[in-house]
Design a protein around this motif. Structure first.
Motif, short mmCIF file in Angstrom:
data_model
loop_
_atom_site.label_atom_id
_atom_site.label_comp_id
_atom_site.label_asym_id
_atom_site.label_seq_id
_atom_site.Cartn_x
_atom_site.Cartn_y
_atom_site.Cartn_z
N PRO A 1 19.55 47.28 80.39
CA PRO A 1 19.27 46.10 79.83
C PRO A 1 18.48 46.19 78.51
CG PRO A 1 18.64 46.34 82.25
CD PRO A 1 19.05 47.58 81.58
N LEU A 2 18.80 45.26 77.43
CA LEU A 2 18.26 45.13 76.11
C LEU A 2 16.74 45.01 76.45
CD1 LEU A 2 18.73 45.30 73.24
CD2 LEU A 2 18.64 42.72 73.20
N VAL B 1 36.14 59.01 61.97
CA VAL B 1 34.86 58.88 61.31
C VAL B 1 33.84 58.10 62.19
CG1 VAL B 1 33.58 57.96 59.37
CG2 VAL B 1 35.52 58.92 58.90
N THR B 2 32.70 58.65 62.63
CA THR B 2 31.84 58.14 63.36
C THR B 2 30.51 57.47 62.89
OG1 THR B 2 32.82 59.55 65.47
CG2 THR B 2 30.53 58.36 65.69
N TRP B 3 30.11 56.39 63.07
CA TRP B 3 28.77 55.91 62.52
C TRP B 3 28.07 55.55 63.88
CZ3 TRP B 3 27.02 53.81 57.78
CH2 TRP B 3 27.90 54.42 56.65
N ALA B 4 26.87 55.66 63.82
CA ALA B 4 25.99 55.50 65.00
C ALA B 4 24.75 54.60 64.31
CB ALA B 4 25.25 56.75 65.34
N PHE B 5 24.74 53.16 64.95
CA PHE B 5 23.42 52.55 64.45
C PHE B 5 22.86 51.71 65.77
CE2 PHE B 5 27.50 50.46 63.74
CZ PHE B 5 27.69 49.35 64.26
N GLY B 6 22.04 50.99 65.45
CA GLY B 6 21.14 50.14 66.65
C GLY B 6 22.12 49.18 67.31
N ARG B 7 21.96 49.27 68.80
CA ARG B 7 22.72 48.29 69.61
C ARG B 7 22.31 46.96 69.31
NH1 ARG B 7 22.11 47.83 75.88
NH2 ARG B 7 20.01 48.15 75.45
N GLU B 8 21.01 46.93 69.08
CA GLU B 8 20.55 45.42 68.75
C GLU B 8 21.02 44.89 67.29
OE1 GLU B 8 16.19 43.16 68.90
OE2 GLU B 8 16.16 45.26 69.42
N LEU B 9 21.46 45.63 66.40
CA LEU B 9 22.01 45.27 65.23
C LEU B 9 23.34 44.52 65.58
CD1 LEU B 9 22.31 45.00 61.99
CD2 LEU B 9 23.22 47.35 62.02
#
Length: 145
Positions: free
Chosen positions: A116-117, A49-57
């Motif tokens: 870079p962020l 199962v794959t979840w994608a969400f914000g790197r910043e989170l």
């Protein structure tokens, strides 16, 4: 050019207060989607199962409780920052995972070296990929409805 960062981390899947088991989780970051990280959970007996969400989170969640809605990340003990809890929720169903902070920080550090962020918009291809993805989603919705 499509570049990526990958890592595998062992996390504890917390089924209940009495039951947990360790599972491999693949972390992936790609320059074609510079704002997101993907975590693929390999649960025994189930398809990954794959979840994608914000790197910043994920970055924020290592140091303090972060996230609203379906994905929440928080340190287990804010003073020590040794472990992180990751809560994933769909409707009333939720899954809770515990991970050591060190491999997550190492993964995030590698993503920051790649992009870079704050520099995500500097990727020229991103807007093109976003437009293509939005066109594809709209086309799928129109053909379904």
């Amino acid at each position: 050019m499509r570049e990526s960062v990958q890592a595998e981390v062992m996390m504890s899947f917390l089924v209940s207060e009495e039951l947990s088991f360790r599972i491999p989780v693949e972390l992936r970051y790609e320059t074609c989607d510079p704002y997101a990280v993907r975590l693929t959970f390999h649960l025994p007996g189930d398809a990954p199962v794959t979840w994608a969400f914000g790197r910043e989170l994920l970055i924020d969640g290592v140091g303090r409780p972060s996230g609203e809605g379906d994905v929440r990340v928080a340190p287990v003990e804010p003073e020590s920052l040794g472990e992180v809890l990751l809560r994933l929720q769909v409707g009333s169903d939720q899954a809770l995972f515990r991970s050591s902070t060190a491999p997550l920080v190492a993964f995030l550090d590698r993503t920051d070296k790649l992009v870079p962020l704050g520099q995500e918009t500097s990727l020229a291809d991103f807007d093109t990929h976003l437009d293509e993805a939005l066109d594809r989603i709209l086309a799928e919705e129109q053909s379904a409805g």
